[in-house]
Write an enzyme that holds these catalytic residues in place. Structure first.
Site, mmCIF file in Angstrom:
data_model
loop_
_atom_site.group_PDB
_atom_site.id
_atom_site.type_symbol
_atom_site.label_atom_id
_atom_site.label_comp_id
_atom_site.label_asym_id
_atom_site.label_seq_id
_atom_site.Cartn_x
_atom_site.Cartn_y
_atom_site.Cartn_z
ATOM 1 N N CYS A 113 0.908 -1.109 0.087
ATOM 2 C CA CYS A 113 0.178 -0.136 0.035
ATOM 3 C C CYS A 113 0.500 1.116 0.095
ATOM 4 O O CYS A 113 0.838 2.530 -0.337
ATOM 5 C CB CYS A 113 -0.665 -0.280 0.374
ATOM 6 S SG CYS A 113 -0.101 0.270 2.678
ATOM 7 N N HIS A 145 -2.378 1.405 6.800
ATOM 8 C CA HIS A 145 -3.141 0.929 5.044
ATOM 9 C C HIS A 145 -3.492 2.781 4.976
ATOM 10 O O HIS A 145 -3.806 3.523 5.631
ATOM 11 C CB HIS A 145 -4.382 0.406 5.094
ATOM 12 C CG HIS A 145 -4.256 0.032 3.867
ATOM 13 N ND1 HIS A 145 -4.169 -0.915 3.099
ATOM 14 C CD2 HIS A 145 -5.437 1.020 2.691
ATOM 15 C CE1 HIS A 145 -4.109 -0.816 1.985
ATOM 16 N NE2 HIS A 145 -5.424 -0.109 1.554
ATOM 17 N N HIS A 185 -5.306 1.746 -4.709
ATOM 18 C CA HIS A 185 -4.997 1.397 -2.827
ATOM 19 C C HIS A 185 -4.571 -0.027 -3.262
ATOM 20 O O HIS A 185 -4.830 -0.759 -4.323
ATOM 21 C CB HIS A 185 -5.260 1.580 -2.029
ATOM 22 C CG HIS A 185 -6.226 0.876 -1.318
ATOM 23 N ND1 HIS A 185 -7.020 -0.340 -0.527
ATOM 24 C CD2 HIS A 185 -7.588 0.070 -2.304
ATOM 25 C CE1 HIS A 185 -7.360 -0.807 -0.824
ATOM 26 N NE2 HIS A 185 -8.622 -0.771 -2.349
#
Length: 348
Positions: free
Chosen positions: A263, A311, A323
């Site tokens: 990520c 994240h 993402h």
């Protein structure tokens, strides 16, 4: 025969006793297997929904460990560079020191030919001249030029010793970071293996119901979102364009491109393509720019999720982000409402 010396009678096992013993043995074996084998062997009758919940948790825990791995890797790289720099500097200074000692050696040879070696010059030809320097008063015994040279050598010896000490300290730091790196790597691989084992126990029909991100994966043809607010910001456009071109790329923990990403690796690579340098980890990226509220979001902002800031995605407008989700889904477009939002940062 006295009672104390009688052999105890052997008692025969009844059928119920044998069954009880066998049951206890099976329970013990199953418990041991569950402890040794990890999550995937602990509960054999999970529904797809329960598997999904457990796999989600394992992926989040793996992502936290991945972020720690990325941070340790970055710091290990910095420590490695510092060790090299200190060692190079010590080597350079040692070479310069040897040049000064050679000059004094020439003086010593000349003095020897004329009848003797001045002890203040002789000291620098010994194996430990710095020890002698601490005890000698040189200014009264040598000429100004020799005294200046010896003073420089004395200073260089101490500084070289300091450089070696600093290099040793950085080397110890590097070894600690490498140990942390290995620890986090083992954590990530173990949790991802547990997740794979859970998913492998499902039938082909059940697996899509339990795989995080399967239902809303995005392809390269996914709409690009509203970019009307960033027409004047070429860096934001470049970052979003990079992320769009990465749609469909696999998630690989620790990866920063060009063909796979985790990520924070995706957001770092996207802004690197736009000429903006971002830190490697999510918990550092959130402090890399101006912190903003959810109501202030614009395309190009970084959006962060979960209480541990584990994240990150790249906001593209209309409540959507690009993402790299997890190993079960490639880089994709997804709603930011999909995960617990904790903050955002504007970096360009």
């Amino acid at each position: 025969m006295p009672a104390a010396h009688r052999k105890p009678k052997r008692r025969s096992l009844s059928g119920s006793t044998i069954r009880t013993a066998a049951t206890l043995a099976l329970v013990s074996a199953a418990t041991a297997t569950a402890v040794e084998g990890g999550t995937a062997h602990a509960e054999p009758n999970l529904s797809p929904a329960q598997v999904k919940a457990k796999v989600d948790r394992l992926y989040r825990e793996a992502e936290v460990a991945t972020d720690k791995y990325n941070g340790a890797k970055e710091k290990a790289g910095q420590a490695r560079k510092k060790v090299g720099s200190l060692q190079d500097e010590a080597s350079r200074r040692t070479e310069a020191l040897n040049t000064q000692r050679q000059k004094l050696g020439t003086v010593a040879a000349a003095q020897y030919r004329t009848g003797g070696v001045d002890p203040s010059v002789q000291l620098l030809l010994s194996s430990s001249p710095d020890h002698y320097l601490d005890e000698a008063s040189l200014a009264d015994r040598v000429g100004t030029r020799q005294a200046a040279t010896i003073t420089r050598v004395r200073k260089d010896l101490r500084e070289i010793d300091q450089l070696h000490t600093q290099a040793d300290g950085k080397l110890a730091e590097l070894r600690a970071k490498q140990a942390e790196l290995e620890k986090q790597k083992k954590t990530v691989t173990r949790k991802l293996a547990d997740a794979r084992q859970l998913l492998d126990r499902l039938t082909p029909a059940e697996r899509p119901l339990a795989t995080p991100g399967t239902a809303d994966r995005a392809s390269r043809s996914t709409p690009r979102g509203d970019l009307g607010n960033v027409s004047g910001n070429s860096r934001v456009q470049a970052a979003i364009s990079f992320a769009q071109n990465a749609l469909g790329s696999p998630y690989v923990w620790g990866a920063t491109g060009p063909n796979a990403f985790d990520c924070s690796g995706l957001t770092q690579a996207a802004y690197r393509a736009a000429g903006v340098s971002l830190p490697r980890t999510t918990y550092a990226q959130i402090n890399a720019g101006q912190r903003i509220s959810r109501s202030q979001l614009q395309p190009g902002d970084l959006v962060f999720f979960y209480s541990g800031i584990s994240h990150v995605g790249l906001y593209i407008g209309n409540g959507q982000m690009i993402h790299a989700p997890n190993p079960s889904a490639p880089v994709r477009i997804a709603p930011i409402d999909q995960m617990p939002f904790v903050g955002a940062a504007r970096v360009a």
